[in-house]
Design a protein around this motif. Sequence first.
Motif, PDB file in Angstrom:
ATOM      1  N   GLY A   1      33.457 -46.168 -25.206  1.00  0.00           N
ATOM      2  CA  GLY A   1      33.787 -47.603 -25.135  1.00  0.00           C
ATOM      3  C   GLY A   1      32.799 -48.470 -25.898  1.00  0.00           C
ATOM      4  O   GLY A   1      31.688 -48.045 -26.218  1.00  0.00           O
ATOM      5  N   LEU A   2      33.220 -49.711 -26.183  1.00  0.00           N
ATOM      6  CA  LEU A   2      32.391 -50.604 -27.006  1.00  0.00           C
ATOM      7  C   LEU A   2      32.094 -51.923 -26.286  1.00  0.00           C
ATOM      8  O   LEU A   2      32.956 -52.454 -25.576  1.00  0.00           O
ATOM      9  N   LEU A   3      30.883 -52.388 -26.493  1.00  0.00           N
ATOM     10  CA  LEU A   3      30.464 -53.684 -25.949  1.00  0.00           C
ATOM     11  C   LEU A   3      30.355 -54.674 -27.107  1.00  0.00           C
ATOM     12  O   LEU A   3      29.644 -54.421 -28.077  1.00  0.00           O
ATOM     13  N   TYR A   4      31.061 -55.792 -26.986  1.00  0.00           N
ATOM     14  CA  TYR A   4      31.076 -56.805 -28.040  1.00  0.00           C
ATOM     15  C   TYR A   4      30.246 -57.996 -27.577  1.00  0.00           C
ATOM     16  O   TYR A   4      30.490 -58.544 -26.496  1.00  0.00           O
ATOM     17  N   VAL A   5      29.272 -58.415 -28.399  1.00  0.00           N
ATOM     18  CA  VAL A   5      28.462 -59.581 -28.040  1.00  0.00           C
ATOM     19  C   VAL A   5      28.599 -60.645 -29.140  1.00  0.00           C
ATOM     20  O   VAL A   5      29.187 -60.388 -30.203  1.00  0.00           O
ATOM     21  N   GLY A   6      28.056 -61.836 -28.871  1.00  0.00           N
ATOM     22  CA  GLY A   6      28.216 -62.945 -29.814  1.00  0.00           C
ATOM     23  C   GLY A   6      27.366 -62.780 -31.068  1.00  0.00           C
ATOM     24  O   GLY A   6      26.414 -61.998 -31.085  1.00  0.00           O
ATOM     25  N   HIS A   7      27.699 -63.562 -32.102  1.00  0.00           N
ATOM     26  CA  HIS A   7      27.039 -63.397 -33.400  1.00  0.00           C
ATOM     27  C   HIS A   7      25.544 -63.682 -33.342  1.00  0.00           C
ATOM     28  O   HIS A   7      24.783 -63.154 -34.146  1.00  0.00           O
ATOM     29  N   SER A   8      25.105 -64.522 -32.392  1.00  0.00           N
ATOM     30  CA  SER A   8      23.669 -64.837 -32.339  1.00  0.00           C
ATOM     31  C   SER A   8      22.958 -64.029 -31.251  1.00  0.00           C
ATOM     32  O   SER A   8      21.815 -64.322 -30.912  1.00  0.00           O
ATOM     33  N   GLU A   9      23.637 -63.053 -30.696  1.00  0.00           N
ATOM     34  CA  GLU A   9      23.038 -62.266 -29.620  1.00  0.00           C
ATOM     35  C   GLU A   9      22.685 -60.866 -30.134  1.00  0.00           C
ATOM     36  O   GLU A   9      23.344 -60.350 -31.031  1.00  0.00           O
ATOM     37  N   ASN A  10      21.647 -60.276 -29.556  1.00  0.00           N
ATOM     38  CA  ASN A  10      21.350 -58.881 -29.902  1.00  0.00           C
ATOM     39  C   ASN A  10      20.838 -58.176 -28.657  1.00  0.00           C
ATOM     40  O   ASN A  10      20.414 -58.824 -27.701  1.00  0.00           O
ATOM     41  N   LEU A  11      20.893 -56.844 -28.691  1.00  0.00           N
ATOM     42  CA  LEU A  11      20.516 -56.075 -27.502  1.00  0.00           C
ATOM     43  C   LEU A  11      19.280 -55.211 -27.776  1.00  0.00           C
ATOM     44  O   LEU A  11      19.155 -54.122 -27.228  1.00  0.00           O
ATOM     45  N   TYR A  12      18.361 -55.714 -28.636  1.00  0.00           N
ATOM     46  CA  TYR A  12      17.152 -54.930 -28.941  1.00  0.00           C
ATOM     47  C   TYR A  12      16.376 -54.601 -27.671  1.00  0.00           C
ATOM     48  O   TYR A  12      15.760 -53.555 -27.549  1.00  0.00           O
ATOM     49  N   HIS A  13      16.376 -55.532 -26.716  1.00  0.00           N
ATOM     50  CA  HIS A  13      15.620 -55.323 -25.479  1.00  0.00           C
ATOM     51  C   HIS A  13      16.317 -54.335 -24.539  1.00  0.00           C
ATOM     52  O   HIS A  13      15.790 -54.041 -23.474  1.00  0.00           O
ATOM     53  N   ALA A  14      17.491 -53.851 -24.916  1.00  0.00           N
ATOM     54  CA  ALA A  14      18.198 -52.884 -24.068  1.00  0.00           C
ATOM     55  C   ALA A  14      18.528 -51.641 -24.893  1.00  0.00           C
ATOM     56  O   ALA A  14      19.581 -51.024 -24.726  1.00  0.00           O
ATOM     57  N   ALA A  15      17.582 -51.290 -25.790  1.00  0.00           N
ATOM     58  CA  ALA A  15      17.847 -50.201 -26.738  1.00  0.00           C
ATOM     59  C   ALA A  15      18.057 -48.857 -26.045  1.00  0.00           C
ATOM     60  O   ALA A  15      18.718 -47.976 -26.591  1.00  0.00           O
ATOM     61  N   ASP A  16      17.523 -48.707 -24.836  1.00  0.00           N
ATOM     62  CA  ASP A  16      17.754 -47.440 -24.128  1.00  0.00           C
ATOM     63  C   ASP A  16      19.166 -47.385 -23.535  1.00  0.00           C
ATOM     64  O   ASP A  16      19.621 -46.324 -23.118  1.00  0.00           O
ATOM     65  N   LEU A  17      19.853 -48.519 -23.509  1.00  0.00           N
ATOM     66  CA  LEU A  17      21.210 -48.564 -22.941  1.00  0.00           C
ATOM     67  C   LEU A  17      22.294 -48.596 -24.022  1.00  0.00           C
ATOM     68  O   LEU A  17      23.308 -47.918 -23.916  1.00  0.00           O
ATOM     69  N   PHE A  18      22.067 -49.437 -25.051  1.00  0.00           N
ATOM     70  CA  PHE A  18      23.097 -49.658 -26.068  1.00  0.00           C
ATOM     71  C   PHE A  18      22.516 -49.539 -27.465  1.00  0.00           C
ATOM     72  O   PHE A  18      21.406 -50.009 -27.718  1.00  0.00           O
ATOM     73  N   LYS A  19      23.307 -48.948 -28.360  1.00  0.00           N
ATOM     74  CA  LYS A  19      22.872 -48.941 -29.764  1.00  0.00           C
ATOM     75  C   LYS A  19      23.931 -49.632 -30.632  1.00  0.00           C
ATOM     76  O   LYS A  19      25.131 -49.561 -30.323  1.00  0.00           O
ATOM     77  N   LEU A  20      23.435 -50.272 -31.668  1.00  0.00           N
ATOM     78  CA  LEU A  20      24.313 -51.061 -32.530  1.00  0.00           C
ATOM     79  C   LEU A  20      25.221 -50.144 -33.332  1.00  0.00           C
ATOM     80  O   LEU A  20      24.783 -49.187 -33.951  1.00  0.00           O
ATOM     81  N   ARG A  21      26.508 -50.470 -33.280  1.00  0.00           N
ATOM     82  CA  ARG A  21      27.467 -49.718 -34.090  1.00  0.00           C
ATOM     83  C   ARG A  21      27.710 -50.500 -35.384  1.00  0.00           C
ATOM     84  O   ARG A  21      28.101 -49.951 -36.394  1.00  0.00           O
ATOM     85  N   GLY A  22      27.479 -51.797 -35.316  1.00  0.00           N
ATOM     86  CA  GLY A  22      27.642 -52.668 -36.490  1.00  0.00           C
ATOM     87  C   GLY A  22      28.306 -53.966 -36.089  1.00  0.00           C
ATOM     88  O   GLY A  22      29.096 -53.997 -35.138  1.00  0.00           O
ATOM     89  N   LYS A  23      27.951 -55.054 -36.806  1.00  0.00           N
ATOM     90  CA  LYS A  23      28.600 -56.354 -36.619  1.00  0.00           C
ATOM     91  C   LYS A  23      28.644 -56.813 -35.157  1.00  0.00           C
ATOM     92  O   LYS A  23      29.703 -57.187 -34.640  1.00  0.00           O
ATOM     93  N   THR A  24      27.508 -56.754 -34.493  1.00  0.00           N
ATOM     94  CA  THR A  24      27.357 -57.146 -33.075  1.00  0.00           C
ATOM     95  C   THR A  24      28.320 -56.428 -32.120  1.00  0.00           C
ATOM     96  O   THR A  24      28.715 -56.958 -31.082  1.00  0.00           O
ATOM     97  N   VAL A  25      28.659 -55.196 -32.478  1.00  0.00           N
ATOM     98  CA  VAL A  25      29.409 -54.319 -31.576  1.00  0.00           C
ATOM     99  C   VAL A  25      28.480 -53.157 -31.218  1.00  0.00           C
ATOM    100  O   VAL A  25      27.867 -52.559 -32.104  1.00  0.00           O
ATOM    101  N   TYR A  26      28.386 -52.876 -29.932  1.00  0.00           N
ATOM    102  CA  TYR A  26      27.444 -51.856 -29.439  1.00  0.00           C
ATOM    103  C   TYR A  26      28.177 -50.720 -28.741  1.00  0.00           C
ATOM    104  O   TYR A  26      29.241 -50.915 -28.152  1.00  0.00           O
TER     105      TYR A  26
END
Length: 282
Positions: free
Chosen positions: A243-268
């Motif tokens: 499954g994929l997690l979609y976040v907003g264009h100005s959001e990032n999940l660097y602080h949750a790198a152990d949970l989610f990795k970037l697939r591209g274009k703010t989709v994790y």
Amino acid sequence: MLTPPTREFDFNQQDFEKIRKLIYDYAGIALSPAKHDMVYGRLAKRLRALNLKTFGDYLKVLERGDHREMELFTNSLTTNLTSFFREAHHFEILGDYLKANRQAGTLNLWCSASSTGEEPYSLAITACEAFDSLRPPVKIIATDLDTNVLEVAKAGIYAAEEVDKLGATRVKRFFTKHPTGKYQLVQELRDMIVFRKLNLIAPDWMIRGPFDAIFCRNVMIYFDKPTQLKILQRFAPLLKPEGLLYVGHSENLYHAADLFKLRGKTVYELARPGLSTPAVLR
Ligand SMILES: C[S@@+](CC[C@H](N)C(=O)[O-])C[C@H]1O[C@@H](n2cnc3c(N)ncnc32)[C@H](O)[C@@H]1O
């Protein structure tokens, strides 16, 4: 020195700090000190409606535990800006995912800050187009904390200027003309979505996964990092391994790198997909 403009209601720094704490504790919304005037502007209508003279009096109403007023207070302080197919690339990625998983049975999508409905209806349109059907095997749950926007979303009625931007083909297929001159989503699209109130910082979401996609766009920006992290920790087990997690264009999940990795274009995607627990109730 400039004289501050005279205001209709007395609103001091202590009132502002109390309001900041109330909305942070209740909704996780972290208002910066610069939002003083915004808070005044948004809540002045509540004081007028209640015939109160000062913010101090208004705070007494809230502090007495008036649930309805707490709801209206929260609704006043949320920011609900949204639009159909906002960040269009997300819907292309979702469409590809739905097509690739068309044999998987019912696909489940969660739109977790759905505002006035344009976002979940964009998910529904994407699903109809992916399956070339008005009844695709897709279920959507759309949630928001703000009860006003949920009512707008359920009605599914939008201004012609907003709907026309979707192009004639989509308008003809997915909307009917409403007596008000606006457009309403066709019944099949409205039936694809269950709308309900959900506070992302509430201890129990009462929501059942696993989801093929969670959309959580342009709401994390209102939360501080610890609040974001707590929510992301609860999203992870609700996603299917692919499954994929979609976040907003100005959001990032660097602080949750152990949970989610970037697939591209703010989709994790899940950083450790094997660890997701299906069918959990959170
Ligand atoms: C700026 S809108 C984003 C709408 C949509 N996701 C988009 O990207 O177009 C933010 C939404 O988050 C909602 N919201 C704010 N705090 C929330 C919370 N604690 N739980 C659930 N929703 C919340 C607001 O009511 C508002 O509708």
